[in-house]
Design an enzyme around this catalytic site. Structure first.
Site, PDB file in Angstrom:
ATOM      1  N   ASP A  50       0.928  -1.164  -0.204  1.00  0.00           N
ATOM      2  CA  ASP A  50       0.037   0.112   0.047  1.00  0.00           C
ATOM      3  C   ASP A  50       0.855   1.240  -0.161  1.00  0.00           C
ATOM      4  O   ASP A  50       1.882   1.445   0.859  1.00  0.00           O
ATOM      5  CB  ASP A  50      -1.083   0.028   1.133  1.00  0.00           C
ATOM      6  N   TYR A  55       2.757   9.793  -0.366  1.00  0.00           N
ATOM      7  CA  TYR A  55       3.784   9.205   0.662  1.00  0.00           C
ATOM      8  C   TYR A  55       5.247   9.572  -0.013  1.00  0.00           C
ATOM      9  O   TYR A  55       6.256   9.357   0.733  1.00  0.00           O
ATOM     10  CB  TYR A  55       3.866   7.843   0.784  1.00  0.00           C
ATOM     11  N   LYS A  84      -2.588   5.778  -4.641  1.00  0.00           N
ATOM     12  CA  LYS A  84      -3.732   6.749  -4.185  1.00  0.00           C
ATOM     13  C   LYS A  84      -3.765   8.030  -4.746  1.00  0.00           C
ATOM     14  O   LYS A  84      -2.756   8.541  -4.801  1.00  0.00           O
ATOM     15  CB  LYS A  84      -4.054   7.027  -2.680  1.00  0.00           C
ATOM     16  N   HIS A 117      -7.992   9.212  -2.189  1.00  0.00           N
ATOM     17  CA  HIS A 117      -7.527   9.278  -0.947  1.00  0.00           C
ATOM     18  C   HIS A 117      -8.250   9.967   0.092  1.00  0.00           C
ATOM     19  O   HIS A 117      -8.365   9.593   1.181  1.00  0.00           O
ATOM     20  CB  HIS A 117      -6.179  10.173  -0.945  1.00  0.00           C
TER      21      HIS A 117
HETATM   22  P1  NAP Z   1       0.456   1.168  11.607  1.00  0.00           P
HETATM   23  O1  NAP Z   1       0.303   0.050  10.378  1.00  0.00           O
HETATM   24  O2  NAP Z   1      -0.730   1.405  12.489  1.00  0.00           O
HETATM   25  O3  NAP Z   1       1.972   0.786  12.242  1.00  0.00           O
HETATM   26  C1  NAP Z   1       2.113   1.602  13.413  1.00  0.00           C
HETATM   27  C2  NAP Z   1       3.534   1.332  13.949  1.00  0.00           C
HETATM   28  O4  NAP Z   1       3.607   0.205  14.592  1.00  0.00           O
HETATM   29  C3  NAP Z   1       4.764   1.523  12.845  1.00  0.00           C
HETATM   30  O5  NAP Z   1       5.440   2.691  12.906  1.00  0.00           O
HETATM   31  C4  NAP Z   1       5.634   0.179  13.382  1.00  0.00           C
HETATM   32  O6  NAP Z   1       7.019   0.847  13.741  1.00  0.00           O
HETATM   33  C5  NAP Z   1       4.916  -0.381  14.395  1.00  0.00           C
HETATM   34  N1  NAP Z   1       4.932  -1.666  14.368  1.00  0.00           N
HETATM   35  C6  NAP Z   1       4.588  -2.591  13.130  1.00  0.00           C
HETATM   36  N2  NAP Z   1       4.476  -3.910  13.566  1.00  0.00           N
HETATM   37  C7  NAP Z   1       4.710  -4.069  14.741  1.00  0.00           C
HETATM   38  C8  NAP Z   1       4.897  -5.258  15.840  1.00  0.00           C
HETATM   39  N3  NAP Z   1       4.821  -6.265  15.264  1.00  0.00           N
HETATM   40  N4  NAP Z   1       5.013  -4.949  17.007  1.00  0.00           N
HETATM   41  C9  NAP Z   1       5.277  -3.675  17.547  1.00  0.00           C
HETATM   42  N5  NAP Z   1       5.146  -2.506  16.714  1.00  0.00           N
HETATM   43  C10 NAP Z   1       4.765  -2.906  15.390  1.00  0.00           C
HETATM   44  O7  NAP Z   1       1.096   2.615  10.764  1.00  0.00           O
HETATM   45  P2  NAP Z   1       0.397   3.464   9.730  1.00  0.00           P
HETATM   46  O8  NAP Z   1       1.336   3.842   8.719  1.00  0.00           O
HETATM   47  O9  NAP Z   1      -0.588   4.332  10.447  1.00  0.00           O
HETATM   48  O10 NAP Z   1      -0.673   2.731   8.822  1.00  0.00           O
HETATM   49  C11 NAP Z   1      -0.386   1.651   7.764  1.00  0.00           C
HETATM   50  C12 NAP Z   1      -0.542   2.108   6.470  1.00  0.00           C
HETATM   51  O11 NAP Z   1      -1.901   2.618   6.081  1.00  0.00           O
HETATM   52  C13 NAP Z   1       0.499   3.222   6.011  1.00  0.00           C
HETATM   53  O12 NAP Z   1       1.681   2.748   5.886  1.00  0.00           O
HETATM   54  C14 NAP Z   1      -0.444   3.649   4.591  1.00  0.00           C
HETATM   55  O13 NAP Z   1       0.105   2.546   3.525  1.00  0.00           O
HETATM   56  C15 NAP Z   1      -1.812   3.195   4.944  1.00  0.00           C
HETATM   57  N6  NAP Z   1      -2.381   4.576   5.558  1.00  0.00           N
HETATM   58  C16 NAP Z   1      -3.242   4.922   4.843  1.00  0.00           C
HETATM   59  C17 NAP Z   1      -3.933   6.266   5.105  1.00  0.00           C
HETATM   60  C18 NAP Z   1      -4.998   6.677   4.305  1.00  0.00           C
HETATM   61  O14 NAP Z   1      -5.688   7.996   4.583  1.00  0.00           O
HETATM   62  N7  NAP Z   1      -5.672   6.001   3.325  1.00  0.00           N
HETATM   63  C19 NAP Z   1      -3.707   6.804   6.400  1.00  0.00           C
HETATM   64  C20 NAP Z   1      -2.528   6.191   7.084  1.00  0.00           C
HETATM   65  C21 NAP Z   1      -2.117   5.271   6.673  1.00  0.00           C
HETATM   66  P3  NAP Z   1       8.347   0.056  13.186  1.00  0.00           P
HETATM   67  O15 NAP Z   1       8.433   0.617  11.862  1.00  0.00           O
HETATM   68  O16 NAP Z   1       9.387   0.442  14.201  1.00  0.00           O
HETATM   69  O17 NAP Z   1       8.209  -1.610  13.161  1.00  0.00           O
END
Ligand code: NAP
Length: 297
Positions: A50, A55, A84, A117
């Site tokens: 994704d 980004y 997106k 988006h």
């Molecule tokens: P997330 O998936 O909620 O992850 C948050 C944090 O969790 C990361 O910084 C990561 O840090 C940590 N993490 C990952 N695996 C873990 C584990 N097994 N144990 C402990 N911590 C862990 O983050 P997000 O970026 O908010 O959402 C995910 C994706 O959704 C984004 O990258 C993007 O592709 C998409 N997104 C879309 C929108 C939209 O508006 N459509 C908005 C936000 C996000 P580390 O890197 O240090 O492991």
């Protein structure tokens, strides 16, 4: 592990892997990190990736995908890539050039899913699908009324296959999920682990999801981690879940989501955590008539 087997069928006949790799990292993160981390994710078995124009990493992510294709690890058709359309490109004449810009950066012929988006304006991407530049069309951050508006649009050719929204135990989106299911639209959960807590987007005083004691207790019970409990929760509700990590150990760990099951009682306990904590409030859009988060769902 071959995550390709774990897919949901979209309403246009394509398949989406239920576990996706989130590539968003703060803009301060070194550029090369996205390439390296995406390669690690593909090696760990992720097949759904994704990203987005916003980004600013599509060049790096594209390089990672193409290098894994060149190495014979995957074929293009094994990868489900999402991009997106950012809100500055919603005028109809800007849509295809925006998609083509992403494709050029990626050096790919098509994206699997192209998502609007934010719903600050609604424009069809149908022509891009007809031109073969995108397999499926979806939306992101739409509330149920905005989805309904799209679905009721006269002459709608393709309905969105998904709505990608913030979704985790503190904001479980159960009403929006029921609505999406009733319309055959897949809900894709972002920030399923509680976001990266990026200062530009997230109120730093908001609770830290992965520190929640219920998640902790279930992790202990299942000999997993709070993160895996949060990811598994979504899969058992029929939600496609994204997990972002730049860390090799955690990228690999997240693929263990298919190795255990939560009981109905566990699911109930997790449902009980819902408390309307929205980490990403997209304040840049609050004055806009289509700002999505003023509605209950
Ligand atoms: P997330 O998936 O909620 O992850 C948050 C944090 O969790 C990361 O910084 C990561 O840090 C940590 N993490 C990952 N695996 C873990 C584990 N097994 N144990 C402990 N911590 C862990 O983050 P997000 O970026 O908010 O959402 C995910 C994706 O959704 C984004 O990258 C993007 O592709 C998409 N997104 C879309 C929108 C939209 O508006 N459509 C908005 C936000 C996000 P580390 O890197 O240090 O492991």
């Amino acid at each position: 592990m071959d995550l390709k087997r774990h897919c949901l069928k979209l309403n246009d006949g394509h398949f989406i892997p239920v576990l996706g790799y989130g590539t968003y990292a703060s803009l301060e993160a070194p550029k090369g990190k996205a390439e390296e981390a995406t390669k690690l994710a593909i090696d760990a078995g992720f097949r759904h990736i994704d990203s987005a124009y916003l980004y600013q990493n599509e060049e790096e992510v594209g390089r990672a995908i193409r290098s894994k294709i060149a190495d014979g690890i995957v074929k293009r058709e094994d990868i489900f890539y999402t991009s997106k359309l950012w809100v500055t490109f919603l005028r109809p004449e800007l849509v295809r050039p925006a998609l083509e810009k992403s494709l050029k950066k990626l050096q790919l012929d098509y994206v699997d899913l192209y998502i609007i988006h934010f719903p600050m304006a609604l424009k069809a991407l149908e022509k891009c699908k007809d031109a073969g530049l995108v397999k499926s069309i979806g939306v992101s951050n739409f509330n149920h009324r905005q989805l309904e508006m799209i679905l009721n649009k006269p002459g709608l050719k393709y309905k969105p296959v998904c709505n990608q929204v913030e979704c985790h135990p503190y904001l479980n989106q159960s009403k929006l999920l029921d609505f999406c299911k009733s319309k055959d639209i897949v809900l894709v959960a972002y920030s399923a682990l509680g976001t990266t807590r990026d200062k530009r987007w997230v109120d730093q005083s908001s609770p830290v999801l992965l520190d929640d004691p219920v998640l902790g207790a279930l992790a202990k019970k299942h000999k997993r981690t709070p993160a895996l409990i949060a990811l598994r929760y979504q899969l058992q509700r029929g939600v496609v879940v994204l997990a972002k990590s730049c860390n090799e150990k955690r990228i690999k760990e997240n693929t263990q989501v298919f190795e255990f099951q939560l009981t109905p009682e566990d699911m109930k306990d997790l449902d009980g955590l819902n408390r309307n904590v929205r980490y990403i409030t997209a304040e840049f859009g609050t004055g806009h008539p289509n700002y999505p988060f003023s509605e209950e769902y």
